[in-house]
Design a protein around this motif. Structure first.
Motif, PDB file in Angstrom:
ATOM      1  N   LYS A   1     -11.704  -2.506   6.357  1.00 50.62           N
ATOM      2  CA  LYS A   1     -10.717  -1.550   6.674  1.00 50.62           C
ATOM      3  C   LYS A   1      -9.525  -1.212   5.746  1.00 50.62           C
ATOM      4  O   LYS A   1      -8.522  -2.667   6.688  1.00 50.62           O
ATOM      5  N   ILE A   2      -8.670  -1.185   5.154  1.00 49.50           N
ATOM      6  CA  ILE A   2      -6.952  -1.600   4.580  1.00 49.50           C
ATOM      7  C   ILE A   2      -6.814   0.046   4.660  1.00 49.50           C
ATOM      8  O   ILE A   2      -7.408   1.149   4.931  1.00 49.50           O
ATOM      9  N   THR A   3      -5.021  -0.242   5.352  1.00 50.54           N
ATOM     10  CA  THR A   3      -4.843   1.507   5.160  1.00 50.54           C
ATOM     11  C   THR A   3      -3.752   1.807   3.718  1.00 50.54           C
ATOM     12  O   THR A   3      -4.376   1.018   3.045  1.00 50.54           O
ATOM     13  N   ILE A   4      -3.561   2.845   3.766  1.00 52.55           N
ATOM     14  CA  ILE A   4      -3.427   3.483   2.455  1.00 52.55           C
ATOM     15  C   ILE A   4      -1.992   2.846   1.980  1.00 52.55           C
ATOM     16  O   ILE A   4      -1.877   2.328   0.665  1.00 52.55           O
ATOM     17  N   ARG A   5      -0.553   1.831   2.588  1.00 54.33           N
ATOM     18  CA  ARG A   5      -0.392   1.441   2.396  1.00 54.33           C
ATOM     19  C   ARG A   5      -0.729   0.060   1.520  1.00 54.33           C
ATOM     20  O   ARG A   5       0.019  -0.582   0.935  1.00 54.33           O
ATOM     21  N   GLU A   6      -1.280  -0.297   2.422  1.00 54.52           N
ATOM     22  CA  GLU A   6      -1.858  -1.834   2.314  1.00 54.52           C
ATOM     23  C   GLU A   6      -3.162  -1.650   0.541  1.00 54.52           C
ATOM     24  O   GLU A   6      -2.772  -2.398  -0.043  1.00 54.52           O
ATOM     25  N   MET A   7      -3.177  -0.236   0.563  1.00 53.27           N
ATOM     26  CA  MET A   7      -4.685  -0.041  -0.801  1.00 53.27           C
ATOM     27  C   MET A   7      -2.334   0.317  -1.977  1.00 53.27           C
ATOM     28  O   MET A   7      -2.990  -0.774  -2.824  1.00 53.27           O
TER      29      MET A   7
END
Length: 632
Positions: free
Chosen positions: A588-594
């Motif tokens: 799972k990665i956050t929108i910011r990490e994406m």
């Protein structure tokens, strides 16, 4: 009248003919041991020194030979196995050409000691370059002993082509291992430089022989094959769970009518039977014993007799394939066999591509039709686990971006075989890959990530277009480019405590002979035993617990392509490290990490493909979406 064509003398003919049968010490051992098997031996002892180059001995308790037969056996094409040409079409013995003993004797110092049970004394012959020097009667047990010294002493050019002592020893050990598995009713002993390294009981039990050779733990992980579909073709043996893999096919043995063979079709049947069950790259354990009518195969293809031709190759393929599949699905806990499939859905694609040629010969091509997409469920324990270790460093703290000129001058930036940019357009009823199409991005991308599907595929938009990005492949490309911008040698980190890694004999040969190459790739190690290495330094970005697997991957690549140059080897090693440390499916990665990942991806020179050449991005234009929804 003078002539330009001359008949070669016998000594020269023998040396030339020996090259077809005696390629290396392992070839000598194979031929002599097979003679012992044909002689009805129940115990066979093999001893070597210096990889067989200085000394080899094969002793058996077979039927032995009388004085006259002992003299005749060194004559070319003298054999007790066949009498007429018709016999060639129904061969049941391992040897039949009458070439092995004279070929070996022609290029060595050779001794034969043999006695039949009914004889009082044994015959002892000493030969040099194929010529009998002395013959006498001596006391010896029933059976035959053949000793080979100074192999290729009279053909120095041939001797120069031999590999290191370790390599030649490994070849002999592998050959004896396979012979032991082919003949479990014979007790084998292998002595290398005075030390016994292999011993089987000769009980006749194939599973006990597997335990004698590979150990009790491996024997617990194998199970018998299912029954074959036809009465004409008998298939028996053992296969292993997908969890026990080797970096080479050394754990795969194919035996046809008690003869060890190397047949690509049989290996393809093994690969296709396991299909997508393998959790990672490697070769599973497989021991196949195939029985069929001797008239249905041709063993007279090559003097070494390891290459054979089947009269009905497809029938043999189907029998082997269904026997393995039957064994895999018949387990009490089939979910233990199939569970690794979900670990990496791309394994299915690789296996299907490898088997495509054969499958097309069996089934008509199917037309692709759009279907509902069902993604594999990722086990809870894998979610976020792999990403947590590198979340703060690898993704959010990327290395400075090199200039375009620097990247282009770096010979490792472009992965071999991945020079083309890809954009994939999905049309109604058809998936099309267009190698000639390119997507152009600004240096500062304005991609907007919208979310993720199955914690694997990032959904993003840019302008009027929709994009799907494989998060693992994208991060793999980012890491690979960062590695390529670093120094000539891969940066390494010293382990607080050395790690000991067990390697099989073939990998040990490469690790020993290619030590400098592995040092450039970030590995520093020393030998801690015959099959153990002490790891002191590893590549800085290599995740913990991946040391053994990474070394096996590099060794497998070296074996598959012996002519790799340094750049290709380095590319494969960097691609492996980029893959192993990258975000995985299920992380799972956050929108910011994406957003950060997409920015890093489009700063790379090849954002469209991962280092292994697989697509990273799929684009849907507004027009293509309209077609999918029947709006145009």
């Amino acid at each position: 009248m003078s002539t330009v064509i001359a008949v070669l003398d016998e000594a020269t003919r023998n040396k030339i003919a020996a090259g077809e049968v005696v390629e290396r010490p392992a070839s000598c051992i194979k031929e002599l041991v097979e003679n012992s098997i044909d002689a009805g031996a129940t115990m066979i002892e093999v001893e070597i020194a210096d990889g067989g180059q200085s000394y080899m001995r094969v002793t058996d308790d077979g039927c032995g030979m009388g004085p006259e037969d002992a003299r005749i056996c060194i004559v070319r094409h003298a054999t007790s196995k066949i009498r007429t040409v018709e016999d060639i079409f129904s061969i049941t013995s391992l040897g039949f050409r009458g070439e092995a003993v004279p070929s070996i004797a022609a290029v060595s110092h050779f001794q034969i000691t043999t006695r039949r049970k009914e004889d009082e004394f044994a015959s002892h012959l000493v030969l040099q370059a194929g010529e009998i020097i002395t013959q006498e009667q001596v006391g010896a047990p029933a059976g035959t002993t053949m000793e080979v010294s100074d192999l290729f002493f009279n053909t120095p050019a041939r001797r120069k082509f031999l590999k290191s002592t370790r390599t030649e020893t490994a070849k002999i050990s592998e050959m004896l291992t396979k012979l032991s598995l082919a003949h479990p009713a014979i007790g084998f002993t292998f002595i290398n430089n005075g030390r016994t390294t292999l011993q089987t009981g000769g009980s006749g039990s194939l599973q006990e022989t597997v335990a004698d050779i590979y150990g009790a733990e491996v024997a617990k992980e194998v199970f018998p094959l299912g029954a074959s579909e036809t009465e004409e073709i008998g298939v028996s043996g053992f296969v292993g769970r997908p969890s026990i893999l080797k970096s080479s096919r050394m754990w795969q043995t194919c035996v046809v009518n008690h003869r060890i063979v190397y047949n690509p079709m049989l290996f393809k049947a093994i690969d296709n039977a396991y299909h997508a069950m393998l959790p990672k790259a490697g070769y599973p354990f497989a021991l196949l014993h195939i029985q069929l009518d001797p008239a249905a195969l041709d063993v007279n293809v090559h003097p070494a007799k390891t290459e054979i031709k089947f009269a009905d190759e497809k029938a043999v393929y189907r029998a082997v394939y269904h026997a393995i599949v039957g064994a895999l699905v018949a387990q009490e806990e089939p979910e233990r066999i199939a569970r690794p499939i979900a670990a990496d859905s791309r394994q299915l694609q690789h296996r299907e591509e490898a088997a495509a040629d054969f499958v097309r010969t069996q089934e008509p091509e199917r037309v692709w039709e759009p279907t509902a997409l069902t993604l594999p469920e990722i086990p809870e324990e894998r979610r976020s686990a792999g990403y947590a270790a590198h979340r703060g460093s690898a993704l959010q703290a990327s290395a400075p971006v090199a200039s375009v000129r620097e990247r282009r001058e770096n010979p490792y930036t472009a992965a071999p075989g991945t020079e083309r940019d890809f954009s994939v357009a999905l049309h109604a009823g058809e998936a099309t890959t267009r190698p000639d199409a390119q997507i152009h991005f600004e240096e500062e991308t304005d991609f907007v990530p919208l979310g993720a599907v199955a914690d694997c595929y990032i959904i993003a938009k840019k302008g009027r277009d929709l994009y799907i990005i494989d998060q693992h492949a994208a991060h793999e490309r980012v890491r690979y480019d960062r590695f390529c911008r670093q120094m000539e040698n891969v940066p390494s980190q010293q382990l607080l405590t050395p790690e000991f890694v067990e390697a099989d004999e073939t990998d040990m040969v490469l690790l020993t002979e290619q030590r400098e190459l592995f040092r450039k790739l970030g590995y520093t190690y020393s030998e801690a035993g015959p099959t153990t290495i002490r790891i002191e330094e590893v590549p800085a970005d290599l995740p913990g617990g991946e040391i053994k697997e990474s070394l096996q991957t590099i060794c497998r690549g070296l074996r598959e392509n012996k002519h790799w140059d340094k750049a290709t080897i380095r590319h494969r090693a960097l691609a492996y490290m980029a893959c192993r440390g990258a975000i995985k499916a299920g992380d799972k990665i956050t929108i910011r990490e994406m957003q950060k990942l997409l920015e890093d991806l489009f700063r790379t020179e090849k954002p469209f493909v991962c280092p292994h050449g697989r697509p990273v991005i799929i684009r849907f234009t507004a027009a293509e979406l309209a077609k999918l929804f029947k709006r145009t």
